[in-house]
Design an enzyme around this catalytic site. Sequence first.
Site, mmCIF file in Angstrom:
data_model
loop_
_atom_site.group_PDB
_atom_site.id
_atom_site.type_symbol
_atom_site.label_atom_id
_atom_site.label_comp_id
_atom_site.label_asym_id
_atom_site.label_seq_id
_atom_site.Cartn_x
_atom_site.Cartn_y
_atom_site.Cartn_z
ATOM 1 N N GLY A 1 1.637 3.206 -4.804
ATOM 2 C CA GLY A 1 1.722 3.626 -3.415
ATOM 3 C C GLY A 1 2.796 2.887 -2.662
ATOM 4 O O GLY A 1 3.561 3.479 -1.886
ATOM 5 N N THR A 2 2.887 1.564 -2.887
ATOM 6 C CA THR A 2 3.899 0.786 -2.170
ATOM 7 C C THR A 2 5.308 1.147 -2.645
ATOM 8 O O THR A 2 6.261 1.115 -1.865
ATOM 9 C CB THR A 2 3.640 -0.716 -2.334
ATOM 10 O OG1 THR A 2 3.390 -1.018 -3.710
ATOM 11 C CG2 THR A 2 2.456 -1.169 -1.502
ATOM 12 N N SER B 1 -1.963 -2.666 -1.484
ATOM 13 C CA SER B 1 -1.573 -1.858 -2.637
ATOM 14 C C SER B 1 -2.111 -0.457 -2.422
ATOM 15 O O SER B 1 -3.299 -0.286 -2.111
ATOM 16 C CB SER B 1 -2.144 -2.452 -3.934
ATOM 17 O OG SER B 1 -2.160 -1.475 -4.970
ATOM 18 N N GLY B 2 -1.262 0.551 -2.596
ATOM 19 C CA GLY B 2 -1.701 1.925 -2.420
ATOM 20 C C GLY B 2 -2.710 2.359 -3.464
ATOM 21 O O GLY B 2 -3.777 2.896 -3.134
ATOM 22 N N SER B 3 -2.402 2.142 -4.751
ATOM 23 C CA SER B 3 -3.313 2.590 -5.806
ATOM 24 C C SER B 3 -4.650 1.863 -5.724
ATOM 25 O O SER B 3 -5.723 2.466 -5.918
ATOM 26 C CB SER B 3 -2.679 2.405 -7.192
ATOM 27 O OG SER B 3 -2.372 1.049 -7.433
#
Length: 355
Positions: free
Chosen positions: A259-260, A91-93
């Site tokens: 982010g994804t 996960s980006g965040s």
Amino acid sequence: MNTTHAIQLLDTHAGGDVSRIVTGGIDLLPGASVREQMHYLRDDADGLRKLLLFEPYGIPEMSVDLLVPATHPEAAAGYIIMEVMGYPIYSGSNTLCTATAVLETGIVPKQEGIQRFKLEAPAGLVQIEARVHNGVVESVTCEGLPSYIDTYRATINVPGIGQLHYSVAYSGGFYALVDATELGFKLTLDEEPALAATAHKVVEAIQAERGFSHYTLGDVGPLPFLHFMGPEERIADGFVRSRSTTYVHPGVICRSTTGTGTSARLALMHYENRLKPGDRLETISLRETGFIGTFTGTHRAGAYQVVENTITGRSYVLAKSEVVINCADPLVNCGELHHILSDRHASMPLGIPNG
């Protein structure tokens, strides 16, 4: 058995998405890799996720990241991501928040200017670049997972909505990519309930019609996510901005653009031959926060042209706290987590200061 335990937390947010970083109070998990430790947590101790995401301690819109010792010698720490829908491998965040947490807690000592280190996610090693000014973590750039387009401009009939077009990208999970304007949305905050309801119908229709398989991971379950794409605005040469929002679970729209979700959007833009290396996309959320995705290159994987990318954002610390878990509380179910709760409170050898 001691019925009262404590878990140490550092609550953070990136783009509005709250990530609760668990820094202590959990025993070491079995597993030769962070991925194997994630599997143990998922299969044998899912109570930790439920405890911190649901009442009385949390809400489903949050995420939880458990810091664990890295198993890879190049990584400063490992982390396991827990969300309402389960255990994503990336996960980006959550990565932005975890990177900030390891700097704020001293696991990785802060250095002025640009500093680089690696974290170990269930998906593998992640390169982190942090910008620190006057002791403040002003931004974090992390690698996005290699992303690709599985399906381009398919058509589906959605009950209660009608016919619409969608594409599907993989960027850490399978995402349906939908043009928000086609459905009459402007992607403003007042539309959030309608966006969640619409996305749920679309995702259910896609799940009922077909499944998806990753070229190396195989079957990763039904498509869970939907990313609404707003119109693009060209800010400068190689820099585009677009309103966006991401649905992840019935009733749950992410506070950030994710982010994804941003990586998935980059994959689509590349598929449409609209990117060159170094080009950037800034996705803007319903709450006017943003992440910047940068297209860095491609490689071939089987039948797919896979997009390499990075995600840049900022994470803020909200609170440092100790959650008291009383197993005698009728609202608390310790049955699925009592075996990983530590009586020593700060059990993970990560060098995290307790002061």
